[in-house]
Design an enzyme around this catalytic site. Structure first.
Site, PDB file in Angstrom:
ATOM      1  N   ASP A   1      44.385  43.953  45.625  1.00 46.52           N
ATOM      2  CA  ASP A   1      43.455  44.563  44.695  1.00 46.52           C
ATOM      3  C   ASP A   1      43.859  46.113  44.907  1.00 46.52           C
ATOM      4  O   ASP A   1      43.610  46.828  44.074  1.00 46.52           O
ATOM      5  CB  ASP A   1      42.032  44.566  45.264  1.00 46.52           C
ATOM      6  CG  ASP A   1      41.433  43.017  44.683  1.00 46.52           C
ATOM      7  OD1 ASP A   1      41.031  43.059  43.440  1.00 46.52           O
ATOM      8  OD2 ASP A   1      41.946  42.117  45.109  1.00 46.52           O
TER       9      ASP A   1
ATOM     10  N   ARG B   1      37.773  38.543  36.318  1.00 51.62           N
ATOM     11  CA  ARG B   1      38.019  38.821  37.879  1.00 51.62           C
ATOM     12  C   ARG B   1      39.289  39.085  37.742  1.00 51.62           C
ATOM     13  O   ARG B   1      40.325  38.505  36.838  1.00 51.62           O
ATOM     14  CB  ARG B   1      37.663  37.880  38.660  1.00 51.62           C
ATOM     15  CG  ARG B   1      37.592  36.527  38.216  1.00 51.62           C
ATOM     16  CD  ARG B   1      37.951  35.657  39.486  1.00 51.62           C
ATOM     17  NE  ARG B   1      38.954  35.943  40.386  1.00 51.62           N
ATOM     18  CZ  ARG B   1      40.355  35.569  40.110  1.00 51.62           C
ATOM     19  NH1 ARG B   1      40.789  34.915  38.720  1.00 51.62           N
ATOM     20  NH2 ARG B   1      41.352  36.014  40.668  1.00 51.62           N
ATOM     21  N   GLY B   2      39.827  39.511  39.162  1.00 55.44           N
ATOM     22  CA  GLY B   2      41.291  39.746  39.004  1.00 55.44           C
ATOM     23  C   GLY B   2      41.727  41.060  38.738  1.00 55.44           C
ATOM     24  O   GLY B   2      41.317  41.566  37.631  1.00 55.44           O
TER      25      GLY B   2
END
Length: 346
Positions: free
Chosen positions: A233, A54-55
């Site tokens: 994001d 993730r990220g």
């Protein structure tokens, strides 16, 4: 020619060993550190959607590295194109994935496309490390001595190839003796703050206290938060920011209490083709994430099994609530954003 098959590469949360891609399972941290194979498109997509990897930056890098490895193994161009399309659709909100895959797609069109894809994937990893450092260099100048800072979700080495975005700023500020303490939002529903950021800050030796998300307002009212630092994001053309759910709440609270609210992100998170936050696709996740919790610590369900659930993974913070966008190119002010800094350049 340098190849990934002969190169041992490792970041905090991904590595290539003997020509195979591995990811650190971020669903079992901090109780267990387990490395999982991510050596096929199907496996990597499963890991991305399950948030084992993730990220925004790291998702893009893992996809790029896998494509380069598959190219080196002789996967035909047509199949690589299909793999690229499937990876692009794995998570809709994080624009870094789209940007990285656009570059890999250009490499795929090269006459010597295998070498071009390997070169581009390695370049993306190195660039991300450099971008993190530049963000930290600019951001640390905004941190005042003896600061109590609040952060949300996870923005460190677990989410990037380098020292991180917002956490990278915190690290450099800590090394300069500027940080008194970091307040870490647990970040419901998946506890990325409690599980990942708390673990990272502990490993880095940065003093912190873990709080429930609902405690932030009380701390701000008591004057115990000097600034809020978050990642992103996606940054829209008007400066609106999509980030982990709960970010918008913090921005509203910070604005009311006249506390600076900073967004730290690389330029690769900027999407000039997205006019504003309303145009950013927001991923809706499984109801089970809100009704209970699971991970390396086990599983517990506290809500009725049939409880209706609303579970967006992200929210949008309007540009009007942001004090500064800390990019690798420098600190962008609200005035610059109002003048069109993030708008498409003709």
């Amino acid at each position: 020619m340098q190849t990934l098959n002969t190169l041992d590469l490792q970041t905090t949360s991904l590595k290539i060993v003997d020509g195979k891609l591995w990811i650190l399972d971020q669903q079992t941290l901090p109780q267990r550190q387990e490395w999982l194979s991510a050596d096929t498109v199907e496996l990597l997509i499963e890991h991305i959607q399950a948030l084992r990897v993730r990220g925004a930056p790291l998702i893009g890098l893992s996809a790029s590295l896998l494509l380069a490895l598959l190219a080196e193994r002789g996967l035909p161009q047509a199949q690589l194109e299909q793999a690229l399309i499937a990876l692009r659709e794995s998570r809709p909100t994080a624009v870094n994935l789209m940007n990285n895959l656009a570059r890999m797609q250009q490499a795929l069109l090269h006459a010597n496309w295998v070498a071009a894809m390997t070169h581009e994937a390695l370049r993306l990893v190195e660039e991300d490390r450099e971008l993190c450092e530049r963000i930290a260099q600019h951001g640390v100048q905004l941190v005042k001595p003896d600061s109590n800072l609040l952060t949300h979700c996870n923005t460190g080495g677990l989410a990037t190839a380098g020292i991180g975005t917002a956490i990278g700023v915190l690290l450099r500020a800590h090394q300069q003796g500027k940080i008194k303490q970091v307040w870490v939002d647990e970040t419901r529903p998946l506890l990325q703050g409690g599980r990942l950021t708390a673990w990272e800050l502990g490993e880095l030796g940065i003093p912190y206290q873990l709080i429930c998300d609902s405690m932030a307002a009380s701390l701000m009212a008591q004057g115990r938060v000097d600034a809020v630092w978050v990642g992103a994001d996606r940054i829209a053309a008007n400066g609106d920011v999509a980030n982990k759910i709960g970010t918008y709440s913090l921005a509203v609270l910070a604005n009311y209490h006249r506390i600076p609210f900073y967004v730290a992100a690389p330029h690769t998170t900027h999407d000039p083709d997205c006019p504003n936050g309303a145009a950013i696709p927001i991923e809706q996740r499984d109801a089970s994430e809100v009704k209970g919790v699971s991970g390396g610590f086990g599983h517990c369900q506290w809500a009725p099994a049939n409880a209706p659930v609303y579970n967006p993974a992200f929210d949008v913070t309007p540009a009007a609530l942001i004090s500064g966008w800390v990019l690798d190119s420098g600190v962008i002010t609200p005035g610059q954003v109002a003048a069109g800094f993030f708008q498409p350049k003709n």
